[in-house]
Motif scaffolding. Structure first.
Motif, short mmCIF file in Angstrom:
data_model
loop_
_atom_site.label_atom_id
_atom_site.label_comp_id
_atom_site.label_asym_id
_atom_site.label_seq_id
_atom_site.Cartn_x
_atom_site.Cartn_y
_atom_site.Cartn_z
N MET A 108 53.70 91.39 -13.78
CA MET A 108 54.74 92.19 -14.42
C MET A 108 55.14 91.58 -15.77
O MET A 108 55.32 92.29 -16.76
CB MET A 108 55.96 92.29 -13.50
N ASN A 109 55.28 90.26 -15.80
CA ASN A 109 55.65 89.59 -17.04
C ASN A 109 54.55 89.72 -18.09
O ASN A 109 54.83 89.94 -19.28
CB ASN A 109 55.97 88.12 -16.77
N ASP A 110 53.31 89.57 -17.67
CA ASP A 110 52.19 89.73 -18.61
C ASP A 110 52.17 91.13 -19.19
O ASP A 110 51.90 91.32 -20.39
CB ASP A 110 50.86 89.44 -17.91
N GLY A 111 52.45 92.12 -18.35
CA GLY A 111 52.48 93.49 -18.85
C GLY A 111 53.58 93.69 -19.87
O GLY A 111 53.39 94.40 -20.88
N LEU A 112 54.72 93.08 -19.66
CA LEU A 112 55.83 93.18 -20.61
C LEU A 112 55.46 92.52 -21.93
O LEU A 112 55.74 93.06 -23.01
CB LEU A 112 57.07 92.52 -20.00
N ILE A 113 54.82 91.37 -21.86
CA ILE A 113 54.41 90.66 -23.08
C ILE A 113 53.36 91.45 -23.86
O ILE A 113 53.43 91.56 -25.09
CB ILE A 113 53.89 89.25 -22.72
N ARG A 114 52.40 92.01 -23.15
CA ARG A 114 51.38 92.82 -23.84
C ARG A 114 52.01 94.03 -24.52
O ARG A 114 51.65 94.39 -25.64
CB ARG A 114 50.31 93.28 -22.84
N ARG A 115 52.96 94.66 -23.85
CA ARG A 115 53.60 95.85 -24.42
C ARG A 115 54.44 95.50 -25.65
O ARG A 115 54.43 96.22 -26.65
CB ARG A 115 54.47 96.52 -23.36
N LEU A 116 55.16 94.39 -25.59
CA LEU A 116 56.06 94.04 -26.68
C LEU A 116 55.35 93.34 -27.84
O LEU A 116 55.62 93.62 -29.02
CB LEU A 116 57.20 93.14 -26.17
N PHE A 117 54.45 92.41 -27.52
CA PHE A 117 53.84 91.57 -28.55
C PHE A 117 52.37 91.87 -28.79
O PHE A 117 51.79 91.36 -29.77
CB PHE A 117 53.99 90.09 -28.18
N GLY A 118 51.75 92.64 -27.90
CA GLY A 118 50.34 92.96 -28.08
C GLY A 118 49.41 91.79 -27.89
O GLY A 118 48.33 91.75 -28.48
N CYS A 119 49.80 90.79 -27.08
CA CYS A 119 48.95 89.61 -26.89
C CYS A 119 48.78 89.32 -25.41
O CYS A 119 49.54 89.80 -24.56
CB CYS A 119 49.55 88.39 -27.60
N LYS A 120 47.76 88.53 -25.11
CA LYS A 120 47.47 88.13 -23.74
C LYS A 120 47.87 86.67 -23.57
O LYS A 120 47.68 85.85 -24.46
CB LYS A 120 45.97 88.29 -23.46
N THR A 121 48.45 86.36 -22.43
CA THR A 121 48.86 84.98 -22.16
C THR A 121 47.73 84.21 -21.48
O THR A 121 46.93 84.78 -20.75
CB THR A 121 50.10 84.93 -21.27
N ARG A 122 47.72 82.90 -21.71
CA ARG A 122 46.75 82.03 -21.06
C ARG A 122 47.44 81.02 -20.13
O ARG A 122 46.81 80.47 -19.24
CB ARG A 122 45.91 81.29 -22.10
N GLY A 123 48.70 80.77 -20.38
CA GLY A 123 49.45 79.82 -19.57
C GLY A 123 50.57 80.47 -18.81
O GLY A 123 51.01 81.58 -19.13
N VAL A 124 51.06 79.79 -17.78
CA VAL A 124 52.19 80.25 -16.97
C VAL A 124 53.25 79.15 -16.95
O VAL A 124 52.96 77.99 -16.65
CB VAL A 124 51.75 80.58 -15.53
N TRP A 125 54.47 79.54 -17.30
CA TRP A 125 55.60 78.61 -17.22
C TRP A 125 56.11 78.57 -15.79
O TRP A 125 56.31 79.61 -15.16
CB TRP A 125 56.72 79.06 -18.15
N LEU A 126 56.31 77.36 -15.26
CA LEU A 126 56.88 77.19 -13.92
C LEU A 126 58.37 76.94 -14.05
O LEU A 126 58.80 75.99 -14.71
CB LEU A 126 56.23 76.00 -13.20
N ALA A 127 59.17 77.79 -13.44
CA ALA A 127 60.63 77.62 -13.49
C ALA A 127 61.02 76.25 -12.98
O ALA A 127 60.59 75.82 -11.90
CB ALA A 127 61.31 78.71 -12.67
N GLU A 128 61.83 75.56 -13.77
CA GLU A 128 62.32 74.21 -13.46
C GLU A 128 61.18 73.23 -13.21
O GLU A 128 61.39 72.17 -12.63
CB GLU A 128 63.27 74.25 -12.25
#
Length: 684
Positions: A108-128
């Protein structure tokens, strides 16, 4: 370019997150104080590279309130200056939610990033930065190539500091993933020491011949750069942020800034085997070494987590087609509500509010109740049956029963005093008993006069860039907290039975004291009776009361709870019976409501009557309690003394109502009294 670099490589990541249920002004404060200034500096210094992680709650807010920020950030991404790191959409602690939810939150987060910024992520942030070895499998399934931890994780794996200066490959039975170890020293330097200190620290280590690889990683909260206490003046007014970017530019001949993906592609990694479960050092201290410990330290957190997990299971069953009558869009909406309820902030506490903030806990319950309502669209009615009794494992050793009609959900804990643990207004999606017990915290020692010097020294240390206990850095905000400090002997549930073989002093109750623990917190048997057409839950316990050493007698406590199909209220009775002693037996029933009533907030008050009304200033919800007899009634506000961003403060948690029965010499039933609770809107 990184491969050609003979000097040091420096990768920065700024983690930008606000709880999904935080106030709008808090989002705006973080945006204007940190998120926007950071963007502006990257725009101004085109040669400086870095990475940002935005939680889904922040991105959704920015898209709505400041869409120009998205456009400006997209320019930096397009020219390769900034990288966006993915993560769980609403910032869950990944190890604390089901695997299916982990994968869907990342998606879901990747889809939001692609829609807003037009880019693909390679890393995942781990909360805390809460890491578990099994997360390697999750991240690989999600298509992630790396995540960011702390150097503390690598040290716990048995490696030295030199391994923390390169990408590290975690390799276990769950899979392989690249871990970037963020450096604790840099977290303490930035932004609390002069920019030159960070530069010279990197220069000194990069020239060390023992240090084989010369990568330096920073990854921490973006809010440190202008939103944390005392930082706006230092970072912006005194120009730390500008000076830091200037120093990076001036030293670019030997110090190359890079995105994390560029380091991934241009620097060799070091295999470190299996990295054990860990988080950053401070979190390990707060949690006692395991994030799950928060669920037992704060039982209310553990209960919320169990509720979240159970509703997540309902959503999964619906997704799997086990509820064929539900429209797909309703199931997706319910899933999003569960994901919002998984936001980590309400489940733990370190320095800032966390579980102590009632609006965050209220948000968790609102999302869960909304999800349940969506999964029962249309809501249950007379044709479907209006009461369901479920056995639910709140914690492994506990069991809860759900008692429901069209308007109200009541959760009962037979194993915890036959208490009501949750009381939901399903129409408003509010848990009226979203309370929190008062427990001792280590930082309460700050209230001792001898700690004042430590507070001064801690603040000096943090601005030197040295380690300091953040609790002492924050200091004390409110006056008179020593008088507010209290510890509850029982959890702040409702329909609690207080029994005492002697006077039960109402004036002691605001300090957290109560009656006999066997009846207050012990296990009750239960049964459902629906023979009369109005379902009634019956709970009972028989046990001994000791009037003095060597003298005891048996009594029985019998409770009932019933509700009509369309009613917004419930009826309760409590009967004490069956002993033949001569000692005075005193008793009361306690309720706790998470409602702010201006008439009750000032302090304890005692009245005598057959009804009481509590009206919440914030939600407009009103609760009226009526009794079949006149009683002595104590009301008092419950405040916790807890750490916040502004220092040690008092936080309102709820209103306690104690209904006292009269003393009796024990000739039959002591209290055969009906209590009716009705809900409605107090607003006109």
């Amino acid at each position: 370019m990184i491969g050609e670099n003979k000097g040091a490589v420096f990768a920065m990541a700024f983690h930008c997150h606000q709880p999904v249920d935080n106030f709008g002004w808090e989002f705006e404060h973080a945006y204007s104080g940190a998120y926007l200034p950071l963007l502006e500096k990257f725009e101004e210094f085109a040669g400086v590279k870095g990475a940002f992680h935005f939680s889904g709650s922040v991105l959704e807010w920015i898209e709505k309130e400041h869409p120009e920020y998205i456009s400006r950030m997209s320019v930096l991404i397009a020219r390769g200056q900034v990288e966006i790191i993915g993560g769980g959409c609403y910032e869950p602690v990944m190890s604390m939610i089901p695997e299916t939810d982990r994968l869907e939150q990342i998606k879901m987060n990747d889809g939001l990033i692609r829609r807003l910024f037009g880019c693909k992520t390679r890393g995942v942030w781990l909360a805390e930065k809460v890491w578990e070895p099994f997360l390697a499998g999750t991240l690989k399934k999600a298509g992630a190539e790396y995540t960011i931890v702390d150097d503390y994780h690598i040290l716990r794996a048995g490696y030295g500091e030199e391994e923390a200066h390169s990408p590290c490959c975690h390799d276990s039975g769950h899979g392989k993933i690249i871990l970037f170890p963020s450096h604790t020293r840099l977290r303490y330097y930035m932004p609390f020491k002069a920019p030159e200190v960070t530069i010279e620290h990197i220069r000194g280590l990069s020239s060390d011949p023992v240090l084989e690889r010369k990568c330096f990683f920073f990854a921490d909260d973006g809010e440190k750069f202008g939103v944390w206490p005392y930082t706006f003046w230092w970072v912006h007014k005194k120009g730390w942020l500008r000076q830091f970017f200037e120093r990076l530019s001036e030293n670019s001949s030997w110090l190359t800034t890079a995105t994390y993906s560029e380091v991934l592609d241009g620097c060799a990694h070091r295999c470190v085997g299996e990295v054990p479960s860990s988080s950053y050092a401070e979190m390990m201290e707060w949690s006692g070494g395991d994030f799950r410990n928060f669920l037992s330290k704060y039982p209310e957190s553990g209960r919320m987590h169990a509720r979240m997990t159970s509703v997540s299971t309902l959503v999964k069953e619906a997704m799997d087609g086990r509820v064929p009558s539900l429209a797909p869009e309703l199931i997706l909406d319910a899933r999003r509500e569960v994901f919002k309820a998984q936001a980590n902030c309400a489940y733990w506490h370190g320095t800032f509010g966390g579980v102590y903030l009632p609006h965050l806990r209220a948000g968790v319950y609102r999302h869960l109740i909304t999800a349940e309502n969506l999964l029962e669209d249309p809501p249950c009615d007379g044709r479907k049956g209006f009461v369901r009794v479920l056995e639910r494992s709140s914690r492994q050793e506990e069991r809860e029963i759900l008692f429901r009609n069209d308007n109200v959900d009541i959760f009962l804990s037979p194993g915890r005093g036959g208490a009501i643990t949750e009381f939901d207004d399903r129409r408003a999606c509010v848990n009226l008993m979203n309370n929190l017990s008062r427990i001792p915290e280590g930082y309460h020692d700050k209230l001792k006069r001898s700690s004042y010097g430590r507070i001064r020294e801690a603040r000096k240390a943090i601005f030197r860039g040295d380690y300091a206990d953040v609790h002492y850095v924050l200091g004390i905000k409110d006056r008179g907290l020593s008088r507010e400090l209290a510890v509850d002997a029982h959890r702040r549930y409702s329909f609690l039975t207080h029994i005492s073989a002697g006077p039960l002093r109402l004036e002691d109750m605001p300090r957290g004291r109560g009656g006999n623990a066997r009846f207050l917190d012990g296990a009750y048997t239960y049964s459902l009776n629906d023979a009369a057409g109005t379902p009634e839950m019956r709970l009972s316990r028989r046990d001994k009361i000791f009037s003095r050493p060597g003298r005891s007698f048996d009594i029985s406590v019998k409770k009932t709870i019933s509700m009509e199909r369309a009613s917004a209220g419930i009826r309760m009775t409590q009967v004490l019976e069956g002993y033949a002693g001569k000692a005075v037996l005193d008793h009361a029933v306690e309720f706790n409501f998470s409602l702010w009533d201006d008439t009750m907030i000032g302090g304890p008050r005692v009245l005598r009557g057959d009804s009481i009304r509590i009206e919440c200033r914030h939600s407009g919800i009103a609760v009226k309690m009526t009794f079949e007899e006149r009683h002595e009634i104590l009301t008092y506000p419950v405040f916790t003394v807890n750490e916040t961003e502004a220092g040690l403060s008092r936080t309102f948690q709820g209103i306690s109502v104690v209904v006292k029965g009269g003393p009796s010499q024990g000739k039959g039933a002591l209290m055969n009294n009906g209590i009716t609770i009705e809900m409605g809107s107090g607003r006109t």
